[in-house]
Structure formats: structure tokens, C-alpha cells
Design a protein around this motif. Structure first.
Motif, mmCIF file in Angstrom:
data_model
loop_
_atom_site.group_PDB
_atom_site.id
_atom_site.type_symbol
_atom_site.label_atom_id
_atom_site.label_comp_id
_atom_site.label_asym_id
_atom_site.label_seq_id
_atom_site.Cartn_x
_atom_site.Cartn_y
_atom_site.Cartn_z
ATOM 1 N N ALA A 148 13.915 68.416 70.770
ATOM 2 C CA ALA A 148 13.751 69.327 71.773
ATOM 3 C C ALA A 148 13.143 70.600 71.073
ATOM 4 N N GLY A 149 11.944 70.327 70.237
ATOM 5 C CA GLY A 149 11.222 71.416 69.506
ATOM 6 C C GLY A 149 9.900 71.565 70.163
ATOM 7 N N MET A 150 9.076 72.138 69.661
ATOM 8 C CA MET A 150 7.848 72.594 69.943
ATOM 9 C C MET A 150 6.976 71.691 70.879
ATOM 10 N N TYR A 151 7.018 70.406 70.597
ATOM 11 C CA TYR A 151 6.184 69.586 71.269
ATOM 12 C C TYR A 151 6.837 69.068 72.841
ATOM 13 N N VAL A 199 10.259 62.515 69.537
ATOM 14 C CA VAL A 199 9.589 63.689 69.263
ATOM 15 C C VAL A 199 10.478 64.461 67.885
ATOM 16 N N VAL A 200 10.624 63.922 66.887
ATOM 17 C CA VAL A 200 11.342 64.448 65.882
ATOM 18 C C VAL A 200 10.343 64.531 64.581
ATOM 19 N N PRO A 201 10.916 65.433 63.666
ATOM 20 C CA PRO A 201 10.108 65.404 62.539
ATOM 21 C C PRO A 201 9.715 63.925 61.984
ATOM 22 N N ASP A 202 8.634 63.752 61.261
ATOM 23 C CA ASP A 202 7.696 62.797 60.658
ATOM 24 C C ASP A 202 8.834 61.914 60.045
ATOM 25 N N HIS A 249 11.123 59.458 62.105
ATOM 26 C CA HIS A 249 10.515 58.629 62.883
ATOM 27 C C HIS A 249 11.350 56.985 62.810
ATOM 28 N N ILE A 305 15.056 57.008 63.777
ATOM 29 C CA ILE A 305 15.336 56.987 65.103
ATOM 30 C C ILE A 305 14.900 56.062 66.170
ATOM 31 N N VAL A 356 6.035 59.992 68.868
ATOM 32 C CA VAL A 356 4.923 60.876 68.611
ATOM 33 C C VAL A 356 4.265 60.231 67.063
ATOM 34 N N LYS A 357 2.938 60.809 66.986
ATOM 35 C CA LYS A 357 2.439 60.473 65.455
ATOM 36 C C LYS A 357 2.991 61.349 64.206
ATOM 37 N N HIS A 376 -2.721 60.848 71.788
ATOM 38 C CA HIS A 376 -3.340 61.232 73.097
ATOM 39 C C HIS A 376 -5.023 61.606 72.920
ATOM 40 N N PHE A 401 7.098 74.338 61.877
ATOM 41 C CA PHE A 401 7.724 73.517 61.170
ATOM 42 C C PHE A 401 8.475 74.023 59.812
ATOM 43 N N TRP A 457 10.766 71.517 57.991
ATOM 44 C CA TRP A 457 10.569 70.250 57.492
ATOM 45 C C TRP A 457 9.145 69.987 56.874
ATOM 46 N N TYR A 471 0.672 64.818 59.157
ATOM 47 C CA TYR A 471 0.854 65.404 60.423
ATOM 48 C C TYR A 471 -0.280 65.584 61.320
HETATM 49 N N1 LIG Z 1 0.713 64.851 68.925
HETATM 50 C C1 LIG Z 1 0.578 65.952 68.875
HETATM 51 O O1 LIG Z 1 -0.231 66.805 69.066
HETATM 52 C C2 LIG Z 1 2.039 66.771 68.094
HETATM 53 C C3 LIG Z 1 2.185 68.012 68.168
HETATM 54 C C4 LIG Z 1 3.271 68.497 67.881
HETATM 55 C C5 LIG Z 1 4.187 67.805 67.081
HETATM 56 N N2 LIG Z 1 4.042 66.533 67.179
HETATM 57 C C6 LIG Z 1 4.807 65.560 66.231
HETATM 58 O O2 LIG Z 1 6.124 65.687 67.213
HETATM 59 C C7 LIG Z 1 7.335 65.870 66.221
HETATM 60 C C8 LIG Z 1 7.939 66.750 66.303
HETATM 61 O O3 LIG Z 1 7.324 67.844 66.427
HETATM 62 P P1 LIG Z 1 7.888 69.428 67.112
HETATM 63 O O4 LIG Z 1 6.641 70.193 66.827
HETATM 64 O O5 LIG Z 1 8.480 68.976 68.379
HETATM 65 O O6 LIG Z 1 8.913 69.733 65.958
HETATM 66 P P2 LIG Z 1 9.837 70.802 65.808
HETATM 67 O O7 LIG Z 1 10.440 71.079 64.555
HETATM 68 O O8 LIG Z 1 9.435 72.005 66.692
HETATM 69 O O9 LIG Z 1 10.963 70.005 66.651
HETATM 70 C C9 LIG Z 1 11.810 68.893 66.114
HETATM 71 C C10 LIG Z 1 12.986 68.441 67.004
HETATM 72 O O10 LIG Z 1 13.797 67.406 66.266
HETATM 73 C C11 LIG Z 1 15.101 67.593 66.305
HETATM 74 N N3 LIG Z 1 15.521 66.719 65.174
HETATM 75 C C12 LIG Z 1 15.317 66.790 63.833
HETATM 76 N N4 LIG Z 1 16.283 65.837 63.215
HETATM 77 C C13 LIG Z 1 16.757 65.065 64.100
HETATM 78 C C14 LIG Z 1 17.667 64.041 64.198
HETATM 79 N N5 LIG Z 1 17.870 63.459 63.214
HETATM 80 N N6 LIG Z 1 18.011 63.523 65.309
HETATM 81 C C15 LIG Z 1 17.675 63.978 66.574
HETATM 82 N N7 LIG Z 1 16.957 65.201 66.688
HETATM 83 C C16 LIG Z 1 16.474 66.076 65.440
HETATM 84 C C17 LIG Z 1 15.199 69.267 66.048
HETATM 85 O O11 LIG Z 1 16.439 69.576 66.322
HETATM 86 C C18 LIG Z 1 14.268 69.705 66.752
HETATM 87 O O12 LIG Z 1 14.367 69.710 68.112
HETATM 88 C C19 LIG Z 1 6.534 65.451 64.624
HETATM 89 O O13 LIG Z 1 6.506 64.274 64.235
HETATM 90 C C20 LIG Z 1 5.251 66.065 64.803
HETATM 91 O O14 LIG Z 1 4.197 65.474 63.857
HETATM 92 C C21 LIG Z 1 2.922 66.076 67.504
#
Ligand SMILES: NC(=O)c1ccc[n+]([C@@H]2O[C@H](COP(=O)([O-])OP(=O)(O)OC[C@H]3O[C@@H](n4cnc5c(N)ncnc54)[C@H](O)[C@@H]3O)[C@@H](O)[C@H]2O)c1
Length: 387
Positions: free
Chosen positions: A8-11, A93-96, A99, A102, A116-117, A145, A185, A188, A197
Motif C-alpha cells: 500500500a505504498g507509493m506505487y 507491489v512490495v519492496p524488491d 517479491h 509473496i 511490479v518489476k 509498463h 524508499f 528498504w 530498482y
Molecule cells: N514500475 C514502477 O514504475 C514502479 C514505481 C514505484 C515502485 N515500483 C516497485 O513497486 C514495489 C513497491 O514500491 P512502492 O513505491 O509502492 O514502495 P513503498 O515502500 O512506498 O511501499 C511498499 C509497501 O509494501 C508493504 N510491504 C512491505 N513488506 C511487506 C510484506 N512482507 N507483506 C506485505 N506488504 C509489505 C509496505 O507496508 C508498503 O505498503 C517495488 O518493487 C518497486 O520497485 C515500481
């Protein structure tokens, strides 16, 4: 469709002034013309609850959708799915570094999956997910994308029309503001690196554009800025990748990638991205930052606006919609899952025509080889030597 979003993060919802995010708004837009019964968003921090609620209400108001989304704080995705296994599709959509764990929990529960990548940081993890996905007959794709960006699609067409002859080399410069590792980030960023990333996007893109396969990789990093701020990771990564086949013709070709995340907070776009492609009979320059809209505003300065990625656009009849290649990527996945469920497309077709996990393994191998090369004095790493 019943959809699970893990993270539930930035993306997912946007944060730190980075805009609306991509995932939740794309699901809301899609819900306007495909049936989405509900979206459950799970992550570990209970504080996400009001952010998700606010984002859902804001998006629904803005585009006139009625997406039903609920947040659940969980301690483990596998435990949550053991109690709640009935989803048509999941978006991870969690940290790399999470992946693999999950992705495995989702696939083990027979749920089609968009990751997500990067697919995973290590190729053995990716190979294991592919094994599970194929054994269970599930569709699994990586949210690459950039394949949906019209400018990249035009480059692909020009390459295949022979506009530059045989591909000889790409020079790719891609960097982001220092707020990404420092603020967005923070929790992480030391567990990933900027190539893994961000650079991975362009590894997949070169594969998509040329159809070539990476053969060997060497990389070097710079450091000092983030280290001094308490984040032990490279400021930038510089990788040379040798590819063979596809649009390269009879000879191998090279990509030189300069990928960083220490750009000043005041740069004119979050992402600065440009590449040059030189072939045996022509050359192309692609500026993916300056898309032609420059906004100048007191307090913000000069901004290069990208109207094509992931944002609100007015419709010609006075409404508002969420659009862009980010949206098209998420929407494409949902359409593919529906087509598969309805028997309109076969899994074997999706595996070879989409950024499937099988295709995602290719960029993951390069990520792993880059990580090895950085740790081992920038030695060349052969992709075939990865275990
Ligand atoms: N494709 C893109 O352009 C793009 C852009 C941003 C992020 N991303 C990818 O998306 C992923 C997450 O990025 P973000 O920006 O949302 O990060 P973020 O740090 O804002 O959010 C990460 C989310 O993952 C949750 N989380 C962490 N560990 C967890 C677990 N074990 N179980 C369940 N939830 C968990 C956190 O609570 C948080 O809500 C990364 O892999 C990043 O590379 C891709």
C-alpha cells in the motif's frame, strides 16, 4: 473480478508528492467498464488504512468511479491467503526483496498475478516462480509498463522496419531524485540498488525492442552521497551489457547504462530518462523526460510534465479519466486474466506475447549479473554461468 493488492505504498496510492500512484487509480478506471466486485489491499502497517481510504475516495470522486477497496493490516501474506484464498487476480507491489516470498504465496493459492518489476532480484527465485506458475496453469506477468509507451512502440516499429539497420549500441541515461532513496524508499533502499530498482526497466525494454538475448554483463558503482546520509548503497550503477540475436543481426550489440538516484530534489522531473540508439544505418535519440509540456510555477520551479505515463486526463465530453501507459499495463493484465478465464486466449500465447514471468527472467538474470559484477571488482559475468 475479485482483486488482491499486496502493498500500500507509493506505487499503489501515491506518496511524498509523487502524484496519485498507478495501481489503485488504474483499478478504479478499469472498474468503469469491467466488473470489479472488490479490491482488498493488504500490507503490514495499520497506518496505511486511512491513506488507502482517502486515496480511494479521492480517485472515485475525480473520475466518477465507484471502486470498492478495503485495507487490511496483515502480518503475513501466506497466512492471510490461507484464510482468504478466493481472488481472480493479485497485483504485488512490495519492496524488491519481498517479491519471491509473496509471489510464491499468491501462486501457491492459484491466483493469477501481476508483479511490479523486477520480477525478483535473483534468477533462481524467478525460475522457481515460473515453475509454480506453469505447474498450476496460472498467468503471471511483470508490470513492465514501458512496453506500452507509444514512444517506445514507435522505436520498436522503426527498428523492425530497418530504419537504423542492425542495432549496434544503446546509451541509456536514467536517474531519479535523491528523495526516492532518502524519503520514499527509506525503509528498504539499502536492500536494493538503483540498477535493480530502475535500470531493470530498460533491460526489459531493450529485450522488447530488439528481441535479442543478453550474453554477458559488467558493472561498476559510485558511492559516497547516500552512504554519508546513512543509506549504504550505490549512488549510481554503470553497466555494459552485450546482447546477441534479434535486431542486432549477425554481430553482438552493446547497451551502456548509466543509472542513478542522487539527482537534486529540484530537478524538473522525478525521472530523467533519455537514450540514444545507433545502428549500422541510422541513429535515434529518444528523450523520455521532455515530452513537450513545461510548467513553470512559483514555489515549484520548472517542471517537465509527462502526460503519457499515469495521470488524470480530461475526456473530450467534459469528464475525467485515469490514463497512460501505466494504466494500459494494469488494464492489459486484467483483460488477459478475463480472456483466459473465458477461454478466449491460451496461457501459452500469453507466455510468449506478454511481459510474462518467462520473459521477466531475462531482465532478472541481468540484474543478478550486475549485482555479482559490482561485488567482484567489475568482472564480466556470463549469463549462462548463473546458477
Ligand atoms: N514500475 C514502477 O514504475 C514502479 C514505481 C514505484 C515502485 N515500483 C516497485 O513497486 C514495489 C513497491 O514500491 P512502492 O513505491 O509502492 O514502495 P513503498 O515502500 O512506498 O511501499 C511498499 C509497501 O509494501 C508493504 N510491504 C512491505 N513488506 C511487506 C510484506 N512482507 N507483506 C506485505 N506488504 C509489505 C509496505 O507496508 C508498503 O505498503 C517495488 O518493487 C518497486 O520497485 C515500481
Amino acid at each position: 473480478m475479485k482483486i488482491l493488492v499486496v502493498g500500500a505504498g507509493m506505487y499503489v496510492t501515491g506518496r511524498h508528492g509523487t502524484g496519485e500512484g498507478t495501481i489503485l487509480a488504474s483499478l478504479a478506471q478499469a472498474s468503469k467498464d469491467i466488473q470489479i466486485e472488490g479490491v482488498d489491499i493488504i500490507a503490514r502497517n495499520p497506518a496505511n488504512s486511512h491513506l488507502v481510504e482517502e486515496a480511494k475516495d479521492r480517485i472515485n470522486r475525480r473520475i466518477g468511479s465507484d471502486l470498492k477497496a478495503r485495507y487490511h493490516a496483515i502480518s503475513s501474506t501466506a497466512d492471510y491467503l490461507a484464510q482468504n484464498p478466493n481472488y481472480d487476480a493479485a497485483i504485488i507491489v512490495v519492496p524488491d526483496h519481498r517479491h519471491y516470498e509473496i509471489g510464491k504465496a499468491v501462486l501457491d493459492n492459484n491466483i493469477h498475478c501481476l508483479m511490479v518489476k523486477p520480477l525478483t532480484p535473483a534468477s533462481a527465485e524467478a525460475a522457481d516462480l515460473i515453475k509454480i506458475q506453469q505447474k498450476r496453469g496460472l498467468y503471471a506477468a511483470v508490470e513492465f509498463h514501458k512496453r506500452f509507451d507509444e514512444s517506445n512502440r514507435m522505436v520498436k516499429r522503426l527498428i523492425s522496419d530497418g530504419a537504423v539497420g542492425d542495432v549496434r549500441y544503446f546509451v541509456i541515461n536514467y536517474s531519479q531524485r535523491i528523495m526516492i532513496p532518502l524519503d520514499v524508499f527509506r525503509e528498504w533502499s539499502a536492500k536494493t540498488n538503483i540498477f535493480q530498482y530502475l535500470g531493470v526497466h530498460y533491460v526489459d525494454l531493450v529485450y522488447f525492442l530488439t528481441g535479442a538475448r543478453p550474453e554477458r554483463v559488467m558493472a561498476i558503482g559510485t558511492s559516497g552521497v547516500l552512504d554519508a546520509l546513512g543509506i549504504p548503497t550505490c549512488d549510481s550503477v554503470h553497466a555494459v551489457i552485450q546482447w546477441r540475436g534479434g535486431a542486432g543481426g549477425d554481430h553482438p550489440f552493446i547497451t551502456v547504462m548509466n543509472i542513478g538516484w542522487i539527482d537534486p530534489r529540484c530537478t524538473s522531473a522525478l525521472s530523467d530518462q533519455k537514450f540514444t540508439l545507433t545502428g549500422s544505418a541510422g541513429r535515434m535519440e529518444v528523450d523520455q523526460k521532455n515530452r513537450g509540456i513545461e510548467l513553470v510555477k512559483d514555489g515549484i520551479g520548472i517542471q517537465q510534465v509527462n502526460p503519457y505515463f499515469s495521470d488524470y486526463l480530461p475526456t473530450i465530453d467534459g469528464g475525467m479519466e485515469f490514463q497512460g501507459y501505466g494504466y494500459k499495463s494494469v488494464r492489459g493484465f486484467l483483460d488477459d486474466v478475463q480472456a483466459l478465464q473465458a477461454g478466449r486466449i491460451r496461457l501459452s500465447e500469453l507466455d510468449v506475447t506478454r511481459p510474462s514471468f518467462r520473459q521477466g527472467l531475462i531482465s532478472t538474470e541481468v540484474v543478478e549479473a550486475v549485482n555479482i559484477s559490482i561485488l567482484q571488482s567489475s568482472r564480466w559475468v556470463d549469463i549462462n554461468d548463473l546458477s
